[in-house]
Design a protein around this motif. Structure first.
Motif, PDB file in Angstrom:
ATOM      1  N   ASP A  49      -8.356 -14.693   0.256  1.00 50.96           N
ATOM      2  CA  ASP A  49      -7.221 -13.930   0.491  1.00 50.96           C
ATOM      3  C   ASP A  49      -7.338 -13.360   1.807  1.00 50.96           C
ATOM      4  O   ASP A  49      -6.326 -13.213   2.522  1.00 50.96           O
ATOM      5  CB  ASP A  49      -7.289 -12.853  -0.348  1.00 50.96           C
ATOM      6  CG  ASP A  49      -7.171 -13.091  -1.916  1.00 50.96           C
ATOM      7  OD1 ASP A  49      -6.524 -14.328  -2.134  1.00 50.96           O
ATOM      8  OD2 ASP A  49      -7.603 -12.318  -2.765  1.00 50.96           O
ATOM      9  N   ALA A 199      -5.405  -6.955  -0.545  1.00 48.03           N
ATOM     10  CA  ALA A 199      -4.739  -6.686  -1.567  1.00 48.03           C
ATOM     11  C   ALA A 199      -3.393  -6.048  -1.664  1.00 48.03           C
ATOM     12  O   ALA A 199      -2.409  -6.474  -2.322  1.00 48.03           O
ATOM     13  CB  ALA A 199      -5.475  -6.068  -3.031  1.00 48.03           C
ATOM     14  N   ARG A 200      -3.344  -4.902  -0.701  1.00 48.69           N
ATOM     15  CA  ARG A 200      -2.010  -4.431  -0.380  1.00 48.69           C
ATOM     16  C   ARG A 200      -1.155  -5.283   0.461  1.00 48.69           C
ATOM     17  O   ARG A 200       0.106  -5.336   0.011  1.00 48.69           O
ATOM     18  CB  ARG A 200      -2.658  -3.067   0.558  1.00 48.69           C
ATOM     19  CG  ARG A 200      -1.167  -2.209   0.770  1.00 48.69           C
ATOM     20  CD  ARG A 200      -1.651  -1.109   1.686  1.00 48.69           C
ATOM     21  NE  ARG A 200      -2.658  -0.168   1.367  1.00 48.69           N
ATOM     22  CZ  ARG A 200      -3.819  -0.134   1.728  1.00 48.69           C
ATOM     23  NH1 ARG A 200      -4.151  -0.872   3.007  1.00 48.69           N
ATOM     24  NH2 ARG A 200      -4.652   0.727   1.301  1.00 48.69           N
ATOM     25  N   HIS A 201      -1.786  -6.009   1.118  1.00 51.17           N
ATOM     26  CA  HIS A 201      -1.016  -6.996   2.109  1.00 51.17           C
ATOM     27  C   HIS A 201      -0.292  -8.111   1.180  1.00 51.17           C
ATOM     28  O   HIS A 201       0.838  -8.348   1.251  1.00 51.17           O
ATOM     29  CB  HIS A 201      -1.742  -7.673   3.117  1.00 51.17           C
ATOM     30  CG  HIS A 201      -1.046  -8.619   3.875  1.00 51.17           C
ATOM     31  ND1 HIS A 201      -0.640  -9.965   3.663  1.00 51.17           N
ATOM     32  CD2 HIS A 201      -0.203  -8.241   4.952  1.00 51.17           C
ATOM     33  CE1 HIS A 201       0.012 -10.363   4.567  1.00 51.17           C
ATOM     34  NE2 HIS A 201       0.264  -9.742   5.481  1.00 51.17           N
ATOM     35  N   ARG A 202      -1.038  -8.627   0.095  1.00 48.74           N
ATOM     36  CA  ARG A 202      -0.536  -9.331  -0.884  1.00 48.74           C
ATOM     37  C   ARG A 202       0.612  -8.742  -1.829  1.00 48.74           C
ATOM     38  O   ARG A 202       1.730  -9.578  -1.984  1.00 48.74           O
ATOM     39  CB  ARG A 202      -1.567  -9.894  -1.808  1.00 48.74           C
ATOM     40  CG  ARG A 202      -1.350 -11.215  -2.709  1.00 48.74           C
ATOM     41  CD  ARG A 202      -2.472 -11.647  -3.227  1.00 48.74           C
ATOM     42  NE  ARG A 202      -3.327 -10.792  -3.905  1.00 48.74           N
ATOM     43  CZ  ARG A 202      -4.595 -10.586  -3.736  1.00 48.74           C
ATOM     44  NH1 ARG A 202      -5.143 -10.719  -2.767  1.00 48.74           N
ATOM     45  NH2 ARG A 202      -5.231  -9.510  -4.566  1.00 48.74           N
ATOM     46  N   ARG A 203       0.368  -7.590  -2.046  1.00 53.80           N
ATOM     47  CA  ARG A 203       1.582  -7.013  -2.749  1.00 53.80           C
ATOM     48  C   ARG A 203       2.675  -6.766  -1.799  1.00 53.80           C
ATOM     49  O   ARG A 203       3.962  -7.088  -2.389  1.00 53.80           O
ATOM     50  CB  ARG A 203       0.832  -5.709  -3.510  1.00 53.80           C
ATOM     51  CG  ARG A 203       0.141  -5.501  -4.424  1.00 53.80           C
ATOM     52  CD  ARG A 203      -0.121  -4.433  -5.151  1.00 53.80           C
ATOM     53  NE  ARG A 203      -0.502  -3.155  -4.239  1.00 53.80           N
ATOM     54  CZ  ARG A 203      -1.932  -3.089  -3.998  1.00 53.80           C
ATOM     55  NH1 ARG A 203      -2.621  -3.793  -4.637  1.00 53.80           N
ATOM     56  NH2 ARG A 203      -2.293  -2.119  -3.269  1.00 53.80           N
ATOM     57  N   THR A 204       2.572  -6.549  -0.824  1.00 56.88           N
ATOM     58  CA  THR A 204       3.704  -6.365   0.133  1.00 56.88           C
ATOM     59  C   THR A 204       4.331  -7.717   0.515  1.00 56.88           C
ATOM     60  O   THR A 204       5.543  -7.702   0.613  1.00 56.88           O
ATOM     61  CB  THR A 204       3.119  -5.838   1.531  1.00 56.88           C
ATOM     62  OG1 THR A 204       2.578  -4.521   1.299  1.00 56.88           O
ATOM     63  CG2 THR A 204       4.498  -5.645   2.524  1.00 56.88           C
ATOM     64  N   GLU A 205       3.665  -8.698   0.415  1.00 58.72           N
ATOM     65  CA  GLU A 205       4.419  -9.991   0.606  1.00 58.72           C
ATOM     66  C   GLU A 205       4.986 -10.422  -0.425  1.00 58.72           C
ATOM     67  O   GLU A 205       6.097 -11.007  -0.225  1.00 58.72           O
ATOM     68  CB  GLU A 205       3.120 -11.084   1.115  1.00 58.72           C
ATOM     69  CG  GLU A 205       2.382 -10.994   2.448  1.00 58.72           C
ATOM     70  CD  GLU A 205       3.460 -11.413   3.587  1.00 58.72           C
ATOM     71  OE1 GLU A 205       4.249 -12.513   3.439  1.00 58.72           O
ATOM     72  OE2 GLU A 205       3.407 -10.534   4.593  1.00 58.72           O
ATOM     73  N   ARG A 206       4.545 -10.220  -1.602  1.00 65.81           N
ATOM     74  CA  ARG A 206       5.149 -10.493  -2.845  1.00 65.81           C
ATOM     75  C   ARG A 206       6.493  -9.987  -2.667  1.00 65.81           C
ATOM     76  O   ARG A 206       7.497 -10.332  -3.471  1.00 65.81           O
ATOM     77  CB  ARG A 206       4.330 -10.255  -4.291  1.00 65.81           C
ATOM     78  CG  ARG A 206       3.495 -11.171  -4.277  1.00 65.81           C
ATOM     79  CD  ARG A 206       2.836 -11.244  -5.634  1.00 65.81           C
ATOM     80  NE  ARG A 206       2.191  -9.919  -6.102  1.00 65.81           N
ATOM     81  CZ  ARG A 206       0.895  -9.912  -6.094  1.00 65.81           C
ATOM     82  NH1 ARG A 206      -0.020 -10.798  -5.659  1.00 65.81           N
ATOM     83  NH2 ARG A 206       0.144  -8.852  -6.320  1.00 65.81           N
ATOM     84  N   ARG A 207       6.601  -8.504  -2.756  1.00 65.15           N
ATOM     85  CA  ARG A 207       7.701  -7.699  -2.671  1.00 65.15           C
ATOM     86  C   ARG A 207       8.775  -8.229  -1.494  1.00 65.15           C
ATOM     87  O   ARG A 207      10.015  -8.384  -1.805  1.00 65.15           O
ATOM     88  CB  ARG A 207       7.458  -6.359  -2.530  1.00 65.15           C
ATOM     89  CG  ARG A 207       6.680  -5.405  -3.569  1.00 65.15           C
ATOM     90  CD  ARG A 207       7.049  -3.840  -3.245  1.00 65.15           C
ATOM     91  NE  ARG A 207       5.930  -3.447  -2.310  1.00 65.15           N
ATOM     92  CZ  ARG A 207       4.754  -2.947  -2.268  1.00 65.15           C
ATOM     93  NH1 ARG A 207       4.056  -3.361  -3.549  1.00 65.15           N
ATOM     94  NH2 ARG A 207       4.256  -2.504  -1.040  1.00 65.15           N
TER      95      ARG A 207
END
Length: 266
Positions: A49, A199-207
Motif C-alpha cells: 500500500d 490507510a487514510r490516503h486509500r480511503r481518500t482516493e476511494r472517495r
C-alpha cells in the motif's frame, strides 16, 4: 553501413525500424530511503500500500510540473523534464508531501544529452542522474554542477556538497544540494503512523474516485432518461376546457344569459 541523420526523424540505424533521437533533457531519479528495513518493519501488505501511495504522489508531481515518467521499479521512479527548474520543483513537492506521510525519499538530477529510443530514454546522462540520486541523504535533492549552472539567477538555491566519485563513471563530479526548509526529523511515532497514513490516503482516493465517477455517470443517467421518455413516452391527452360566453337575449333589454360549452365535447 552508416548511421543516417534525418532532421525530421532524428538518427536512424540501418536495418532497424526503431529510431534513435538525441536531445537535451533533465533526468530525475527518486527512491525511498531504507526501503528494505522499512518493508520488514511494516509488513508486506502495508508495504504494498505504501508503494502505491509513493508512486501516486510522485506521478502527480511529475504531471503537475510537465514531466514524463519513463520508468518505475519497486521503490524508485525515473522521469525526464525539458526544464531543470521544473524537475527541481517536482522533486521538492514530492519530497515534502511524502515526508508529511512519514516516507523519506532522496532525489538526484542531471541535465545532459540523452537518447530517446521509442518510449525509453538512455545514455550516460541517465546514469549520471541515477548515481547522483544514490549519493543523496534522506530528504535531500542533489543536482550536478550542470543543473546548478542552468538554474543560476532563479529563485532556486543550492549549497555545495563537494566532489564525488560516482560508481561506473570516470572522474569526479561536483554535486550540490537544493536548499529547502529543514523538515522535522521523523521519529518513532511518525514511522509507526505510516500504516495509518496509508490507510487514510486509500480511503481518500476511494472517495475521490467515487466523486469522479458520479460526476461522469449522473449526466449520462439524465440523458438516458430523457431519451427513453422521448422514444417510449406518450403525448399527454389534451385536457377538457369549459368556455363560458355571456350575451344578452335582446339588444338593449333583458338580462344577459351565460352559456357554458365544452369545445372538445360533442
Amino acid at each position: 553501413s552508416k548511421v543516417r541523420y534525418i532532421p525530421s526523424m532524428g538518427f536512424t540505424m540501418p536495418g532497424r525500424k526503431r529510431q534513435i533521437r538525441r536531445g537535451v533533457a533533465t533526468v530525475f531519479f527518486t527512491d525511498i530511503v531504507g526501503s528494505t528495513a522499512l518493508a520488514a518493519r511494516i509488513g508486506d501488505q502495508t508495504w504494498r500500500d505504501l508503494l502505491t501511495l509513493f508512486h501516486a504522489v510522485v506521478r502527480r508531481a511529475i504531471q503537475h510540473d510537465r514531466g514524463r515518467q519513463v520508468d518505475s521499479a519497486g521503490d524508485g521512479v525515473f522521469a525526464v523534464f525539458q526544464s531543470p527548474a521544473d524537475a527541481i520543483r517536482c522533486a521538492m513537492a514530492a519530497t515534502d508531501e511524502l515526508h508529511g506521510l512519514g516516507i523519506e525519499v532522496r532525489s538526484g538530477l542531471h541535465t545532459g544529452e540523452v537518447e530517446f529510443i521509442g518510449d525509453k530514454v538512455g545514455g550516460i546522462a541517465v546514469h549520471l542522474g541515477a548515481r547522483t540520486c544514490s549519493e543523496a541523504e534522506a530528504g535531500e535533492i542533489l543536482v550536478t554542477s550542470t543543473v546548478r549552472e542552468l538554474i543560476e539567477g532563479s529563485a532556486i538555491h543550492s549549497v555545495d556538497r563537494g566532489l564525488h566519485t560516482l560508481k561506473g563513471i570516470s572522474g569526479e563530479w561536483h554535486l550540490y544540494a537544493i536548499v529547502r526548509a529543514d523538515p522535522v526529523p521523523l521519529d518513532e511515532s511518525a514511522l509507526d503512523a505510516i500504516g495509518t497514513n496509508v490507510a487514510r490516503h486509500r480511503r481518500t482516493e476511494r472517495r475521490s474516485l467515487g466523486i469522479r465517477v458520479g460526476i461522469v455517470v449522473t449526466p449520462l443517467i439524465v440523458i438516458a432518461a430523457i431519451l427513453v421518455a422521448l422514444i417510449f413516452g406518450q403525448t399527454p391527452a389534451p385536457q377538457r376546457q369549459i368556455t363560458t360566453v355571456a350575451f344578452s337575449t335582446a339588444r338593449g333589454s333583458g338580462s344577459p344569459v351565460a352559456v357554458a360549452f365544452d369545445p372538445l365535447g360533442s
